[in-house]
Motif scaffolding. Structure first.
Motif, PDB file in Angstrom:
ATOM      1  N   ALA A 140       0.876  -1.181   0.000  1.00  0.00           N
ATOM      2  CA  ALA A 140       0.000   0.000   0.000  1.00  0.00           C
ATOM      3  C   ALA A 140       0.908   1.225   0.000  1.00  0.00           C
ATOM      4  N   TYR A 141       0.402   2.332  -0.513  1.00  0.00           N
ATOM      5  CA  TYR A 141       1.233   3.543  -0.617  1.00  0.00           C
ATOM      6  C   TYR A 141       0.364   4.801  -0.564  1.00  0.00           C
ATOM      7  N   PRO A 142       0.985   5.907  -0.167  1.00  0.00           N
ATOM      8  CA  PRO A 142       0.222   7.160  -0.150  1.00  0.00           C
ATOM      9  C   PRO A 142       0.127   7.727  -1.564  1.00  0.00           C
ATOM     10  N   CYS A 143      -1.030   8.264  -1.901  1.00  0.00           N
ATOM     11  CA  CYS A 143      -1.235   8.808  -3.231  1.00  0.00           C
ATOM     12  C   CYS A 143      -1.701  10.253  -3.077  1.00  0.00           C
ATOM     13  N   PHE A 144      -0.965  11.148  -3.683  1.00  0.00           N
ATOM     14  CA  PHE A 144      -1.208  12.589  -3.482  1.00  0.00           C
ATOM     15  C   PHE A 144      -1.960  13.223  -4.659  1.00  0.00           C
ATOM     16  N   MET A 145      -2.585  12.407  -5.466  1.00  0.00           N
ATOM     17  CA  MET A 145      -3.254  12.977  -6.634  1.00  0.00           C
ATOM     18  C   MET A 145      -4.348  13.960  -6.222  1.00  0.00           C
ATOM     19  N   THR A 146      -4.437  15.056  -6.985  1.00  0.00           N
ATOM     20  CA  THR A 146      -5.455  16.061  -6.664  1.00  0.00           C
ATOM     21  C   THR A 146      -6.766  15.706  -7.363  1.00  0.00           C
ATOM     22  N   GLU A 147      -7.856  16.368  -6.934  1.00  0.00           N
ATOM     23  CA  GLU A 147      -9.166  16.144  -7.566  1.00  0.00           C
ATOM     24  C   GLU A 147      -9.081  16.414  -9.062  1.00  0.00           C
ATOM     25  N   ASP A 148      -8.330  17.452  -9.428  1.00  0.00           N
ATOM     26  CA  ASP A 148      -8.216  17.800 -10.857  1.00  0.00           C
ATOM     27  C   ASP A 148      -7.522  16.695 -11.640  1.00  0.00           C
ATOM     28  N   ALA A 171      -1.399   5.048 -12.199  1.00  0.00           N
ATOM     29  CA  ALA A 171      -1.016   4.943 -10.781  1.00  0.00           C
ATOM     30  C   ALA A 171       0.267   5.739 -10.554  1.00  0.00           C
ATOM     31  N   LYS A 172       0.101   7.054 -10.564  1.00  0.00           N
ATOM     32  CA  LYS A 172       1.247   7.971 -10.577  1.00  0.00           C
ATOM     33  C   LYS A 172       2.158   7.843  -9.352  1.00  0.00           C
ATOM     34  N   TYR A 173       1.576   7.510  -8.211  1.00  0.00           N
ATOM     35  CA  TYR A 173       2.389   7.497  -6.983  1.00  0.00           C
ATOM     36  C   TYR A 173       2.787   6.103  -6.525  1.00  0.00           C
ATOM     37  N   ARG A 174       2.628   5.139  -7.412  1.00  0.00           N
ATOM     38  CA  ARG A 174       2.974   3.759  -7.054  1.00  0.00           C
ATOM     39  C   ARG A 174       4.389   3.616  -6.509  1.00  0.00           C
ATOM     40  N   GLY A 175       5.310   4.255  -7.182  1.00  0.00           N
ATOM     41  CA  GLY A 175       6.705   4.064  -6.757  1.00  0.00           C
ATOM     42  C   GLY A 175       7.205   5.185  -5.877  1.00  0.00           C
ATOM     43  N   ILE A 176       6.320   5.921  -5.251  1.00  0.00           N
ATOM     44  CA  ILE A 176       6.747   7.111  -4.487  1.00  0.00           C
ATOM     45  C   ILE A 176       7.792   6.745  -3.433  1.00  0.00           C
ATOM     46  N   THR A 177       8.810   7.574  -3.340  1.00  0.00           N
ATOM     47  CA  THR A 177       9.877   7.291  -2.372  1.00  0.00           C
ATOM     48  C   THR A 177       9.500   7.870  -1.011  1.00  0.00           C
ATOM     49  N   GLY A 188       2.115  19.705   3.912  1.00  0.00           N
ATOM     50  CA  GLY A 188       0.673  19.725   4.188  1.00  0.00           C
ATOM     51  C   GLY A 188      -0.171  19.194   3.036  1.00  0.00           C
ATOM     52  N   ASP A 189       0.436  18.494   2.083  1.00  0.00           N
ATOM     53  CA  ASP A 189      -0.361  17.939   0.959  1.00  0.00           C
ATOM     54  C   ASP A 189      -1.284  16.831   1.473  1.00  0.00           C
ATOM     55  N   GLU A 190      -2.471  16.801   0.913  1.00  0.00           N
ATOM     56  CA  GLU A 190      -3.419  15.747   1.327  1.00  0.00           C
ATOM     57  C   GLU A 190      -3.164  14.463   0.541  1.00  0.00           C
ATOM     58  N   TYR A 191      -3.478  13.345   1.150  1.00  0.00           N
ATOM     59  CA  TYR A 191      -3.263  12.079   0.437  1.00  0.00           C
ATOM     60  C   TYR A 191      -4.256  11.012   0.905  1.00  0.00           C
ATOM     61  N   VAL A 192      -4.424  10.031   0.038  1.00  0.00           N
ATOM     62  CA  VAL A 192      -5.167   8.836   0.431  1.00  0.00           C
ATOM     63  C   VAL A 192      -4.149   7.703   0.486  1.00  0.00           C
ATOM     64  N   VAL A 193      -4.518   6.570   1.081  1.00  0.00           N
ATOM     65  CA  VAL A 193      -3.629   5.413   0.989  1.00  0.00           C
ATOM     66  C   VAL A 193      -4.272   4.403   0.052  1.00  0.00           C
ATOM     67  N   ARG A 194      -3.513   4.013  -0.966  1.00  0.00           N
ATOM     68  CA  ARG A 194      -4.026   3.058  -1.950  1.00  0.00           C
ATOM     69  C   ARG A 194      -3.368   1.690  -1.789  1.00  0.00           C
ATOM     70  N   LEU A 195      -4.122   0.702  -2.214  1.00  0.00           N
ATOM     71  CA  LEU A 195      -3.585  -0.651  -2.320  1.00  0.00           C
ATOM     72  C   LEU A 195      -2.625  -0.687  -3.498  1.00  0.00           C
ATOM     73  N   LEU A 196      -1.522  -1.431  -3.383  1.00  0.00           N
ATOM     74  CA  LEU A 196      -0.676  -1.647  -4.555  1.00  0.00           C
ATOM     75  C   LEU A 196      -1.086  -3.021  -5.085  1.00  0.00           C
ATOM     76  N   SER A 197      -2.004  -2.999  -6.042  1.00  0.00           N
ATOM     77  CA  SER A 197      -2.599  -4.272  -6.456  1.00  0.00           C
ATOM     78  C   SER A 197      -1.621  -5.127  -7.262  1.00  0.00           C
ATOM     79  N   PRO A 198      -1.454  -6.372  -6.842  1.00  0.00           N
ATOM     80  CA  PRO A 198      -0.578  -7.274  -7.612  1.00  0.00           C
ATOM     81  C   PRO A 198      -1.330  -7.949  -8.768  1.00  0.00           C
ATOM     82  N   GLY A 199      -2.575  -7.536  -9.013  1.00  0.00           N
ATOM     83  CA  GLY A 199      -3.400  -8.197 -10.032  1.00  0.00           C
ATOM     84  C   GLY A 199      -2.817  -8.089 -11.442  1.00  0.00           C
TER      85      GLY A 199
END
Ligand code: GLU
Length: 552
Positions: A140-148, A171-177, A188-199
């Motif tokens: 799982a990883y944090p994803c900082f994508m904006t609504e836009d 999945a822009k933030y998949r490899g985020i360091t 202060g950027d907002e983020y969600v936590v996403r699953l890193l799907s192995p599918g």
């Protein structure tokens, strides 16, 4: 520290409990093999619907028949859709139908059971501990994508007819360091936590649904959101964590969730949990203009559970009806076992309709009449009074003022081999008993139209003379017959039919006039029993007033 661990600490530094701690806190349940543990998991967004009651009926039946557990979990992660007193409305809806939960919420704030809290908004730390563990494993990883950004992706996917969602190039933030995440969080950027799907895109999964049978679907490839920006879980993640920790064996829910099963099974697998059995219920259907459509909360008053309690369908009759909707073999079983308890029927998921059971109010009404006609006068009295207390004050008062009289009314033609089926629901009772109460009866008489006024007056006057309140049920009718013959009526309909010109009518016509004079109606239960219940003074006074009405 490895970078996944660093990331986990960055996101969930304050979370100290681990999944292992929770495994210990909520151990496997100590139940018999085959015991069904299941739940009803509504969002507190309004009143209880028939579909919800039906799903709960299925859950309760499955748990009860296996000595399992049925619990109520409140899924309040979407605060926007919540209504005030939502939990109370749900609990009250169940109480009206006698559904008891073994565990879970039983008021806005109270719960019972040791697998709680049973309200999702009180479980945030638990979800976070499990997401933290996924982050630690790089799942799982944090994803900082904006609504836009998300809107732009949606638009592109729509235009190019691509699978919607976050996967592959999207999945822009998949490899985020760790460093980048740390910088953004500090910023202060907002983020969600996403699953890193192995599918994998071309893989498929199979599962066996309790109702629909074997289902094959593409594997999940979406990096679905597990935790929203405010740290609360999505339905997907909360479902997996809760049903695991509450040791649910069967997830019984609406079939709108079938398409999400690949996500759920993947999450169960990645969290290291055993997946529950899924049982997806098709929506209740209704016939309309020769076609079928879903029972609608908006269009159909009978979709609200309050409809049944307000109309006064007894709880037992609603259960009978639900079981006919649930298992198509129930009706035959009931015919073969008229006296058995509904609990003796062997309910199975696999006999539930794949296409959606058809709601039919006429059938409910028939089932309810059958149910009510078998109750004792005392049972009817108790149930009607209970109902009237909340729904018909006038009737309630009358029933309580003279309990014995009310019970005598309900005892009429009850307890015999072929009891009458006049009452389908408690709101029918006021009309049914109205002529027994001066407060309810308008005194109007509906007389048959095959006799002249003078003939009718003659019958009533004569009957006044011979009326004997001490006559037994066996004596009563012969007395009426004797009187009828004296007045020129045939002693039986058959005799009249053979020679209609020889008679003014037959004994049935005579009894009919007495019936109308005393009750106002042409059709009632047994007249002898009615006369006995009303008593001499009332009978004579009604015969007198009928004569007056006829004389105009
Ligand atoms: N809260 C979900 C709903 O109301 C529950 C689905 C489930 O039973 O898992 O649809």
């Amino acid at each position: 520290m490895d970078s996944n661990k660093q990331m986990a600490e960055l996101l969930f530094g304050s979370i100290t409990k681990t999944p292992e701690d929770y495994e210990e806190l909520y151990p496997e349940r100590n139940l018999n093999e085959g015991a069904v543990v299941t739940r009803f998991a509504p969002s507190p967004t309004g009143f209880l619907h028939f579909g919800g009651l039906f799903a709960s009926f299925i859950g309760k039946t499955a748990a009860k028949s296996t000595d399992g557990i049925f619990y109520l979990r409140i899924e309040d992660t979407d605060k926007k859709r919540e209504v005030e007193n939502g939990v109370s409305l749900i609990v009250k809806g169940f109480e009206d139908f006698g559904i008891e939960f073994d565990e879970g919420m039983h008021s806005e704030t109270e719960e019972k059971g040791v697998y709680g809290p049973y309200t999702q908004s009180k479980r945030t730390e638990i979800y976070q501990a499990f997401v933290k563990a996924l982050v630690e494993k790089g799942l799982a990883y944090p994803c900082f994508m904006t609504e836009d950004e998300l809107a732009a992706i949606r638009e592109k996917q729509e235009k190019e007819k691509l699978l919607p969602g976050i996967y592959g190039e999207f999945a822009k933030y998949r490899g985020i360091t760790f460093e980048e995440a740390e910088k953004r969080i500090k910023n202060g950027d907002e983020y969600v936590v996403r699953l890193l799907s192995p599918g994998k895109e071309d893989s498929r999964i199979k599962f066996k649904d309790g109702i629909k049978g074997e289902i094959e679907m593409p594997e999940n490839i979406l990096d679905v959101v597990l935790l929203k920006k405010d740290g609360t879980p999505t339905y997907h993640f909360a479902h997996v964590v809760d049903d695991h920790l509450m040791r649910t064996t069967h997830v019984i829910r609406g079939d709108e969730w079938i398409s999400s099963v690949p996500i759920h099974l993947q999450l169960f697998y990645l969290c290291g949990f055993k997946a529950p059995k899924y049982v997806h219920i098709s929506p209740i259907m209704k016939e309309e203009n020769g076609g079928k459509r879903k029972l609608s909360k908006r269009k159909d008053p009978e979709a609200a559970v309050s409809f049944y309690s307000e109309a006064g369908y007894p709880e037992g009759a609603v259960w009978e009806y639900m079981m006919t909707l649930a298992n198509s073999n129930y009706e035959d079983w009931r015919l073969a076992n008229p006296e058995s308890s509904i609990d003796d029927f062997k309910f199975t998921f696999s006999k539930m309709s794949k296409a959606g059971a058809l709601f039919d109010i006429v059938k409910l009404s028939d089932i309810s009449k059958n149910y009510i006609c078998k109750l004792s006068a005392e049972e009817v009295y108790d149930m009607v009074t209970d109902w009237a207390k909340e729904n018909n004050e006038r009737l309630y008062k009358l029933l309580c003022d003279d309990e014995e009289y009310a019970k005598a009314i309900f005892a009429i033609e009850r307890g015999n081999a072929k009891p009458r089926k006049d009452i389908a629901k408690w709101s029918d009772v006021e009309e049914y008993v109205s002529y027994f109460y001066s407060e309810l009866w308008d005194g109007k008489r509906d007389f048959a139209d095959n006799l002249s006024k003078d003939d009718m007056i003659e019958i009533i006057e004569q009957y006044k003379d011979i009326y004997d309140e001490n006559a037994s049920a066996e004596e009563w009718f012969p007395q009426v017959r004797e009187m009828a013959v004296k007045l020129g009526y045939a002693k039986a309909p058959k005799e009249y039919k053979k020679n209609p010109d020889d008679f003014k009518g037959h004994v049935g016509d005579v009894a009919g006039i007495i019936r109308s004079a005393v009750t106002g109606r042409r059709n009632t239960p047994d007249l002898y029993e009615i006369l006995q219940t009303l008593g001499r003074d009332e009978v004579i006074s009604r015969l007198d007033s009928a004569i007056e009405i006829l004389k105009g």
